[in-house]
Each structure stands twice: as structure tokens, then as C-alpha cells.
Write a protein that holds these residues in place. Sequence first.
Motif, PDB file in Angstrom:
ATOM      1  N   PHE A   9       0.854  -1.182   0.000  1.00 53.72           N
ATOM      2  CA  PHE A   9       0.000   0.000   0.000  1.00 53.72           C
ATOM      3  C   PHE A   9       0.888   1.229   0.000  1.00 53.72           C
ATOM      4  O   PHE A   9       1.956   1.217   0.612  1.00 53.72           O
ATOM      5  N   THR A  10       0.450   2.298  -0.663  1.00 51.65           N
ATOM      6  CA  THR A  10       1.232   3.530  -0.657  1.00 51.65           C
ATOM      7  C   THR A  10       0.765   4.388   0.517  1.00 51.65           C
ATOM      8  O   THR A  10      -0.351   4.208   1.026  1.00 51.65           O
ATOM      9  N   PRO A  11       1.607   5.332   0.975  1.00 51.45           N
ATOM     10  CA  PRO A  11       1.197   6.213   2.076  1.00 51.45           C
ATOM     11  C   PRO A  11      -0.117   6.929   1.762  1.00 51.45           C
ATOM     12  O   PRO A  11      -0.941   7.145   2.659  1.00 51.45           O
ATOM     13  N   GLU A  12      -0.344   7.288   0.494  1.00 48.83           N
ATOM     14  CA  GLU A  12      -1.582   7.993   0.119  1.00 48.83           C
ATOM     15  C   GLU A  12      -2.784   7.080   0.336  1.00 48.83           C
ATOM     16  O   GLU A  12      -3.823   7.507   0.840  1.00 48.83           O
TER      17      GLU A  12
ATOM     18  N   ILE B   3      -2.994   4.633   2.425  1.00 48.90           N
ATOM     19  CA  ILE B   3      -3.177   4.425   3.860  1.00 48.90           C
ATOM     20  C   ILE B   3      -3.931   5.604   4.467  1.00 48.90           C
ATOM     21  O   ILE B   3      -4.860   5.444   5.259  1.00 48.90           O
TER      22      ILE B   3
END
Lengths: 242, 279
Positions: B243-246, B248
Amino acid sequence: MAKQSPIPLLTDGKRVDGRLPEEHRPVTMQVGVLPNANGSALVGYGNTIVLAAVYGPREPIPRYITVPDKAVVRVRYHMAPFSTDDRKNPAPTRREIEISKVVKEALETVVFLEQYPKSTIDVFLEVLQADGSTRVTSITAASLALADAGIPMKDLVVGVSVGKVNDTVIVDLNKLEDNYGDGDLPIAIAYRKNWVLLMQLDGVWKPSEVKRGLELAFKAAENIYRNMREALKGRYMAVVQQ
Amino acid sequence: MSSYPFEIIPSLRRDTLRRLISEGKRPDDRQLISMRDLTIRVGVVKTADGSALVNLGNTKVIAGIKFELGKPFEDTPNEGNLIVNLETPPLAAPTFEPGPPDENAIEIARIIDRALRHSNYIPLKDLVIIPGKSVYSMWVDIYVLNHDGNLIDSSMLAAVSAIANAQVPRAIIDGDNVKLDKTSKIPLNINPQNMPLTVTYYKIDKYLIVDPTLEEEVMSDGRFTVASDGENIVALQKGEGYFTPEEIDSMMNNTLNIVKDLKVKVLEMVKTPVGSLMF
């Protein structure tokens, strides 16, 4: 988590061991330390020391776990009985089983599994000395050991722990901060890919604090990632010279 | 990518599902971020001190609470003990096998344990009989009865509902002797506003869906659980995939809204015990 720490965890912006909130402990790495293993690494985050060994790709035992079109990654995270203050019973705990599972799920995402159908890649992680952040240290060690074993991966994986002490977000928890802090947020990152591969959270966090934690983890990961590449280069150069 | 890999879906079916999801649709006419029909019945097991049966689509989970006499842990002399256990008995799915909880069951139980502990939903301080000596051990035993996807969220729903229904047997102190009187019980004084719930996101290609059926779950590429009381995050767990920080960030914000609405529904459904087990 509401337990009282024997000493204050944060005084004048400094932590118990004198670090700043976003300061990581010194990271040590040694690659190729176990002759029997296909790949191995010893990684230290301060006083936390983890030994990782990779065996494989090899034929699975038992056979029935085989998957026809790709490799299976198996991970065993384990703490040595002498790694903690009180002796830890060597039987696997529910905590260790859970950590093994999330570490496996982090690693199998970056390994090119389809290159090794019907085989297993076994990753063994032994915590030899525990001072907080053992699961993220284990991930860094595992990633180095996989690279040392020559297993192709989409990226190296860096583990960084984040925590919270008196509403301050801190990086790389030591044992005291882990035991008495207000929360802990272990993260593993495929740095070049911008992927989060492991993320767990314990404690009560505002979404904005989690966001800040992620940012700090990426910052810390950048350095560790560079060290990992250097450690691997050193290892390969040594092999070339031999 | 399921934890139980022997569930097989034909690739034609997979392609169809992928196409549907890329168009924002699902086989059962749901939106990507909507849940299946939910019913909760509490008080379904007479022998338990609290119980709940959750139906989330075709996924069925039952949870039972039992209170026992226990000794407090050394670091929490003024709190009762909370133990969360989850079983996946072989009657619930063709891929489940008999045996002690496997890594999947242990993982779910530990996510629920963390969410319960940090949300302050259970008044653990009320579960002390003699400080430092004798406390209640509160067992939350979760049983999966039919697995059709999303065991994490349905088990969490079953746990909080059974706890809402819990009655604590009275403790009788006689000198150093403590006994539990099962014939006289008082309701557990939960903090309903702190009720934690989980929302688990599954990734198919680049799309995030919630509350997958087993079929959707098996073909997903990633899993991420957010537990919240509607205000704060009380647990996170990333499963398979990346998963990317965005992503999340958006999952956390989404969860706060979903949990706020869902909590109102759950609190309504746990109000009236039904007193008998009915599917």
C-alpha cells in the motif's frame, strides 16, 4: 500502555538514551555471516541484534505445501531465551506466530516468486539481543539475507519502528519506550517503490499522528536503505576478489 | 491472495470480477466501499455470560463471553484480564482443518485484542475483585461458523456485540476465598461511545473494496485493516500486498466515517437480547 515508566521518556526534547525524537540508533550490518545458509545477515539497531538466514529456493518439506506456479515464502521469527531480561520460554508464542506471518507477507510481496515454482524460500530470524524494534530489525536482516542468497527482488525492504511518547512521535523505539510509551507503529518499506509492506499499530493514535509517523519512517528508511546497499556491495566485492 | 490458498477460482471468473470492479461495480450489485447486509443477534447462547451471532452476508460468526476467576498480571494489578481467542472449526469452510488456531486465526484474535484494549470499551478496572490478588478473567471466544469472506470485520462485530451483551457473575468474598455466583449476574458497564470496529480493505488491481465475499477475498492482491472508535485509530494491520502512504491516509479517513455510521447500527442491534439461537 498506561503503565508508568521508571524514568521519564522525554526530557527537554531528548529521549532516555539522549536521542532526538526522530533520531535512529546506529545501524550495523554484516552480510554473509553463516557459511551453511544460502544467504545470511546480522543486523543491529542499537542494542537490538537479529540474525537472519535464508535457505532456498529448495524443495519443500512437507511436499503438500507446494504451489505449482510459484515459490512459497516461509518465515520463522523467534526470540532466543537469553535475548530478554527475563528468560523467554523458547516455545513459539502467539506474538511470534503473528510477527512471522506479517513479516512473511511483507517479504513475499517483493520476491519474484514466479521464478521458483514448486519451491520454498525459508527465512529464519533469531533475535539474539532485544532492545525494542525487534520485528523491524528482523525485516531489514531478512531482506539483506535474501539479497545475499541471490534471490531476485523488486526492491530491498527496510524496517523502521515509530512510536509515541507524551504525544511526540518518535523513531526507532528502544525497550523502555516500547514498554512504557503510548503506542507503537512498526513499518516496513520498499523504499524505491514507495510501498508500505508491513504496518501494525498498537495504542491510540490520531490519523494525523499516523501520517507523521509514516513520513518519519520514510525519512529514516532512506538512510538505512543506503547502508544496506553499501553492505551488499561490500559483500559482493569480497566474493569477486576471492 | 488468500490465507487459505486451496480455494480455486477459474480465471474466466477472475477476469469478469476484475472488469466489474474496474467499472466500480461488484457481482452482488454493491459499491466498492459498501458492506453486505448485517444482522446481529445477542444473547443467543444461554450458557455464555454474553453472546452474539453476526451474519454479514453469508459469513456467520458467533462469539461467547465467559468470566472466570483469575489472578491479575503483575504489571496490571488493578485490571481484569482480557483474553481473545478465535477458532476456525472445520464445519465453517471446506478449507478449514481441525486443530489448534493457526496463524490466520491467531492474527485476527490479536488484532481484535489490541483494538479492544486500546479503545477503553471494556471497563477492565471494574473487573477487579481484590486488587493485586483476584480479578475476573474475561474470555472472548470467537467461532467462525460459515466463512464467506471478511472474517476480521465480522469477528470484531461479534466480539463487541457479545461484550455489549455480557453479564458479570457476582463475586462472593469469604475471607481469602473468592467464589463466583453464576446465579446472580450484573451487566458489564461498557463504554458504548468507545466501541471499536474494524474496516478491512482489500485491493484488487488498484481498487480498494471493503467487506469482500470469499471469492473477492481469494483473488485480492492486498489487505489492510483499520480499527477505530470513530475518533482515533486503535489498531492497524497490513496483510498481504503493498500500500502507498496515500492509500493508507485515505483508508484511515474513510474508516472514521464508516465506523461512526456502523456503530449506531450495531448499538441498536445489541439492545434487545433474543434469548435463543436462530440463524
